[in-house]
Motif scaffolding. Structure first.
Motif, PDB file in Angstrom:
ATOM      1  N   ILE A 179      -4.444 -94.180  64.762  1.00 26.72           N
ATOM      2  CA  ILE A 179      -3.684 -94.772  65.862  1.00 26.72           C
ATOM      3  C   ILE A 179      -4.450 -95.978  66.397  1.00 26.72           C
ATOM      4  O   ILE A 179      -5.626 -95.848  66.761  1.00 26.72           O
ATOM      5  CB  ILE A 179      -3.465 -93.751  67.002  1.00 26.72           C
ATOM      6  CG1 ILE A 179      -2.733 -92.522  66.471  1.00 26.72           C
ATOM      7  CG2 ILE A 179      -2.704 -94.377  68.158  1.00 26.72           C
ATOM      8  CD1 ILE A 179      -2.651 -91.386  67.478  1.00 26.72           C
ATOM      9  N   PRO A 180      -3.853 -97.156  66.444  1.00 27.89           N
ATOM     10  CA  PRO A 180      -4.582 -98.340  66.928  1.00 27.89           C
ATOM     11  C   PRO A 180      -4.883 -98.256  68.424  1.00 27.89           C
ATOM     12  O   PRO A 180      -4.087 -97.717  69.196  1.00 27.89           O
ATOM     13  CB  PRO A 180      -3.628 -99.494  66.616  1.00 27.89           C
ATOM     14  CG  PRO A 180      -2.265 -98.869  66.556  1.00 27.89           C
ATOM     15  CD  PRO A 180      -2.471 -97.480  66.028  1.00 27.89           C
ATOM     16  N   ILE A 181      -6.025 -98.790  68.818  1.00 26.17           N
ATOM     17  CA  ILE A 181      -6.370 -98.868  70.235  1.00 26.17           C
ATOM     18  C   ILE A 181      -5.504 -99.945  70.879  1.00 26.17           C
ATOM     19  O   ILE A 181      -5.446-101.071  70.385  1.00 26.17           O
ATOM     20  CB  ILE A 181      -7.864 -99.194  70.416  1.00 26.17           C
ATOM     21  CG1 ILE A 181      -8.718 -98.067  69.832  1.00 26.17           C
ATOM     22  CG2 ILE A 181      -8.208 -99.405  71.890  1.00 26.17           C
ATOM     23  CD1 ILE A 181     -10.204 -98.354  69.843  1.00 26.17           C
ATOM     24  N   PRO A 182      -4.816 -99.634  71.980  1.00 25.74           N
ATOM     25  CA  PRO A 182      -3.921-100.633  72.589  1.00 25.74           C
ATOM     26  C   PRO A 182      -4.694-101.794  73.206  1.00 25.74           C
ATOM     27  O   PRO A 182      -5.847-101.646  73.621  1.00 25.74           O
ATOM     28  CB  PRO A 182      -3.194 -99.827  73.672  1.00 25.74           C
ATOM     29  CG  PRO A 182      -4.140 -98.725  74.025  1.00 25.74           C
ATOM     30  CD  PRO A 182      -4.845 -98.365  72.748  1.00 25.74           C
ATOM     31  N   ASP A 183      -4.068-102.953  73.237  1.00 29.00           N
ATOM     32  CA  ASP A 183      -4.688-104.113  73.895  1.00 29.00           C
ATOM     33  C   ASP A 183      -4.889-103.851  75.383  1.00 29.00           C
ATOM     34  O   ASP A 183      -5.902-104.244  75.959  1.00 29.00           O
ATOM     35  CB  ASP A 183      -3.818-105.361  73.696  1.00 29.00           C
ATOM     36  CG  ASP A 183      -3.759-105.782  72.236  1.00 29.00           C
ATOM     37  OD1 ASP A 183      -4.719-105.476  71.488  1.00 29.00           O
ATOM     38  OD2 ASP A 183      -2.758-106.403  71.835  1.00 29.00           O
ATOM     39  N   VAL A 184      -3.895-103.206  76.000  1.00 27.92           N
ATOM     40  CA  VAL A 184      -3.998-102.808  77.406  1.00 27.92           C
ATOM     41  C   VAL A 184      -3.736-101.312  77.479  1.00 27.92           C
ATOM     42  O   VAL A 184      -2.664-100.853  77.103  1.00 27.92           O
ATOM     43  CB  VAL A 184      -2.991-103.572  78.291  1.00 27.92           C
ATOM     44  CG1 VAL A 184      -3.095-103.088  79.733  1.00 27.92           C
ATOM     45  CG2 VAL A 184      -3.230-105.080  78.213  1.00 27.92           C
ATOM     46  N   ASP A 185      -4.713-100.575  77.960  1.00 31.07           N
ATOM     47  CA  ASP A 185      -4.605 -99.119  78.037  1.00 31.07           C
ATOM     48  C   ASP A 185      -4.091 -98.740  79.423  1.00 31.07           C
ATOM     49  O   ASP A 185      -4.823 -98.816  80.411  1.00 31.07           O
ATOM     50  CB  ASP A 185      -5.969 -98.482  77.779  1.00 31.07           C
ATOM     51  CG  ASP A 185      -5.881 -96.976  77.588  1.00 31.07           C
ATOM     52  OD1 ASP A 185      -4.808 -96.404  77.899  1.00 31.07           O
ATOM     53  OD2 ASP A 185      -6.871 -96.376  77.137  1.00 31.07           O
ATOM     54  N   SER A 186      -2.841 -98.308  79.484  1.00 31.60           N
ATOM     55  CA  SER A 186      -2.224 -97.985  80.777  1.00 31.60           C
ATOM     56  C   SER A 186      -2.741 -96.677  81.360  1.00 31.60           C
ATOM     57  O   SER A 186      -2.501 -96.385  82.526  1.00 31.60           O
ATOM     58  CB  SER A 186      -0.696 -97.903  80.617  1.00 31.60           C
ATOM     59  OG  SER A 186      -0.349 -96.906  79.676  1.00 31.60           O
ATOM     60  N   LEU A 187      -3.447 -95.875  80.558  1.00 30.94           N
ATOM     61  CA  LEU A 187      -3.992 -94.621  81.060  1.00 30.94           C
ATOM     62  C   LEU A 187      -5.344 -94.797  81.756  1.00 30.94           C
ATOM     63  O   LEU A 187      -5.890 -93.848  82.303  1.00 30.94           O
ATOM     64  CB  LEU A 187      -4.143 -93.618  79.915  1.00 30.94           C
ATOM     65  CG  LEU A 187      -2.844 -93.193  79.229  1.00 30.94           C
ATOM     66  CD1 LEU A 187      -3.135 -92.163  78.148  1.00 30.94           C
ATOM     67  CD2 LEU A 187      -1.847 -92.633  80.239  1.00 30.94           C
ATOM     68  N   VAL A 188      -5.876 -96.012  81.708  1.00 33.11           N
ATOM     69  CA  VAL A 188      -7.131 -96.333  82.386  1.00 33.11           C
ATOM     70  C   VAL A 188      -6.838 -97.364  83.467  1.00 33.11           C
ATOM     71  O   VAL A 188      -6.103 -98.319  83.233  1.00 33.11           O
ATOM     72  CB  VAL A 188      -8.180 -96.888  81.396  1.00 33.11           C
ATOM     73  CG1 VAL A 188      -9.499 -97.193  82.107  1.00 33.11           C
ATOM     74  CG2 VAL A 188      -8.396 -95.915  80.252  1.00 33.11           C
ATOM     75  N   MET A 189      -7.389 -97.145  84.666  1.00 32.27           N
ATOM     76  CA  MET A 189      -7.172 -98.047  85.801  1.00 32.27           C
ATOM     77  C   MET A 189      -5.673 -98.195  86.086  1.00 32.27           C
ATOM     78  O   MET A 189      -5.157 -99.298  86.256  1.00 32.27           O
ATOM     79  CB  MET A 189      -7.819 -99.417  85.543  1.00 32.27           C
ATOM     80  CG  MET A 189      -9.314 -99.344  85.321  1.00 32.27           C
ATOM     81  SD  MET A 189     -10.074-100.919  84.847  1.00 32.27           S
ATOM     82  CE  MET A 189      -9.762-101.899  86.312  1.00 32.27           C
ATOM     83  N   HIS A 190      -5.011 -97.074  86.083  1.00 35.33           N
ATOM     84  CA  HIS A 190      -3.571 -97.036  86.349  1.00 35.33           C
ATOM     85  C   HIS A 190      -3.281 -97.591  87.750  1.00 35.33           C
ATOM     86  O   HIS A 190      -4.038 -97.365  88.684  1.00 35.33           O
ATOM     87  CB  HIS A 190      -3.082 -95.595  86.234  1.00 35.33           C
ATOM     88  CG  HIS A 190      -1.602 -95.426  86.333  1.00 35.33           C
ATOM     89  ND1 HIS A 190      -0.755 -95.708  85.282  1.00 35.33           N
ATOM     90  CD2 HIS A 190      -0.823 -95.027  87.365  1.00 35.33           C
ATOM     91  CE1 HIS A 190       0.480 -95.466  85.661  1.00 35.33           C
ATOM     92  NE2 HIS A 190       0.461 -95.057  86.927  1.00 35.33           N
ATOM     93  N   PRO A 191      -2.209 -98.349  87.982  1.00 27.72           N
ATOM     94  CA  PRO A 191      -1.109 -98.628  87.039  1.00 27.72           C
ATOM     95  C   PRO A 191      -1.288 -99.923  86.247  1.00 27.72           C
ATOM     96  O   PRO A 191      -0.537-100.182  85.320  1.00 27.72           O
ATOM     97  CB  PRO A 191       0.097 -98.734  87.973  1.00 27.72           C
ATOM     98  CG  PRO A 191      -0.469 -99.328  89.221  1.00 27.72           C
ATOM     99  CD  PRO A 191      -1.865 -98.770  89.360  1.00 27.72           C
TER     100      PRO A 191
END
Length: 325
Positions: free
Chosen positions: A79-91
């Motif tokens: 699974i590729p690492i997303p450019d922007v991880d919405s699960l970190v520093m939400h929202p």
């Protein structure tokens, strides 16, 4: 005829010690390799016992190590690492390129090859990988002039002392889990070059190896620029006082640091080009000038860059200053 026979016999007797000496040298090398393997194995068993029976770690990963664990598992699963991880520093999410993501690829791709339970693999990886600093630590001590037994003893002390155990208990995927062996390798290669232990093709290999180790260390841990600042400062002053820093070594290290500043996204984000490490890397690349002016100018400009507050060394410096206060 009898005299010739005695002469040949004498020549044969002189040749035997040469072969015997070579055999003894090979035997010592193999015994050293065996000793390192045994120390590493004993170290792994000891650390495993320490982390389960003496000082068990917290039951779950904490802080950014959970992020590293998750990314390594994603890489293992393809699974590729997303450019922007919405699960970190939400929202808002976190731009992943702003963080040093390297060990996650090493662990994730390795697990994709080996398979098995991922949690157990990560624990094994976090216990074992720091122990890979053992061989370069031994070689570094040998490069400094220590004997075999002293170097083996020093390496064994590192394996078993408590400060080296606390962050290598397998519970957290720390950045230094991967980077520590790389930094020790870097130190060994630089010291070998400074001691002129490699000439010609071997010397070139040593210095290119140091450049690669520096690049990997910068890619894998944000604390590396802080450490590298003191390393480069030492090389600048040693170049002025002793003049024995090989040109190929300083060019390789300086170029590696500046290449990392261009290629690695997290260093670009942190303003690495304005950091003390980058300033000192430039001074390693240029010819020496003006006697004492050269190291003084490098030191003053590197110190001035600290006040720019770049992220590559600023956050580490802030922590150090807070501890001092």
């Amino acid at each position: 005829m009898p005299s010739r026979s005695r002469s040949n016999s004498g020549e044969s007797s002189r040749e035997i010690p040469s072969g015997s000496s070579s055999s003894r040298g090979d035997l010592k090398k193999w015994l050293t390799v065996l000793a390192l393997v045994l120390i590493l194995t004993a170290g792994y068993i000891f650390r495993d016992h320490f982390s389960t029976s003496v000082m068990p770690p917290p039951p779950r990963m904490q802080g950014e190590t959970t992020q590293s664990f998750r990314y390594a598992r994603m890489i293992s699963e393809g699974i590729p690492i997303p450019d922007v991880d919405s699960l970190v520093m939400h929202p808002e999410g976190m731009t992943t390129s702003e963080n040093s993501i390297f060990e996650e690829y090493v662990a994730g791709l390795t697990h994709r090859i080996t398979g098995g339970d991922f949690d157990s693999f990560i624990r094994f990886f976090c216990l074992l990988f720091p122990l890979l600093a053992l061989p370069p630590l031994y070689l570094w001590m040998r490069s400094c002039g220590y004997g075999r037994m002293a170097a083996l003893s020093g390496a064994a002390i590192y394996v078993f002392i408590r400060p080296a155990l606390l962050r290598t208990r397998g519970e957290s995927f720390y950045r230094e889990t991967f980077t520590l062996p790389v930094l020790v390798t870097l130190g060994w290669l630089i010291d070998s070059s400074l001691n002129r232990q490699g000439k010609g093709r071997r010397g070139f290999t040593v210095e290119m190896g140091a450049a690669v180790a520096l690049f990997v260390a910068l890619a894998s841990w944000k604390v590396t620029p802080f450490i590298t600042t003191f390393l480069f400062l030492y090389l600048v002053w040693r170049r002025h006082r002793s003049g024995d820093v090989p040109t190929s070594l300083r060019l390789a290290l300086g170029a590696s640091a500046l290449l990392a500043a261009v290629v690695l996204p997290h260093l670009r984000h942190d303003g690495f080009f304005l950091s003390p490490t980058a300033v000192l890397a430039l001074f390693l690349l240029v010819p020496s000038f003006g006697g004492l002016i050269y190291p003084l100018a490098a030191s003053v400009l590197a110190a001035a860059s600290v006040f720019l507050g770049t992220g590559s060394t600023g956050h580490v410096g802030s922590v150090v200053l807070a501890k001092i206060r």
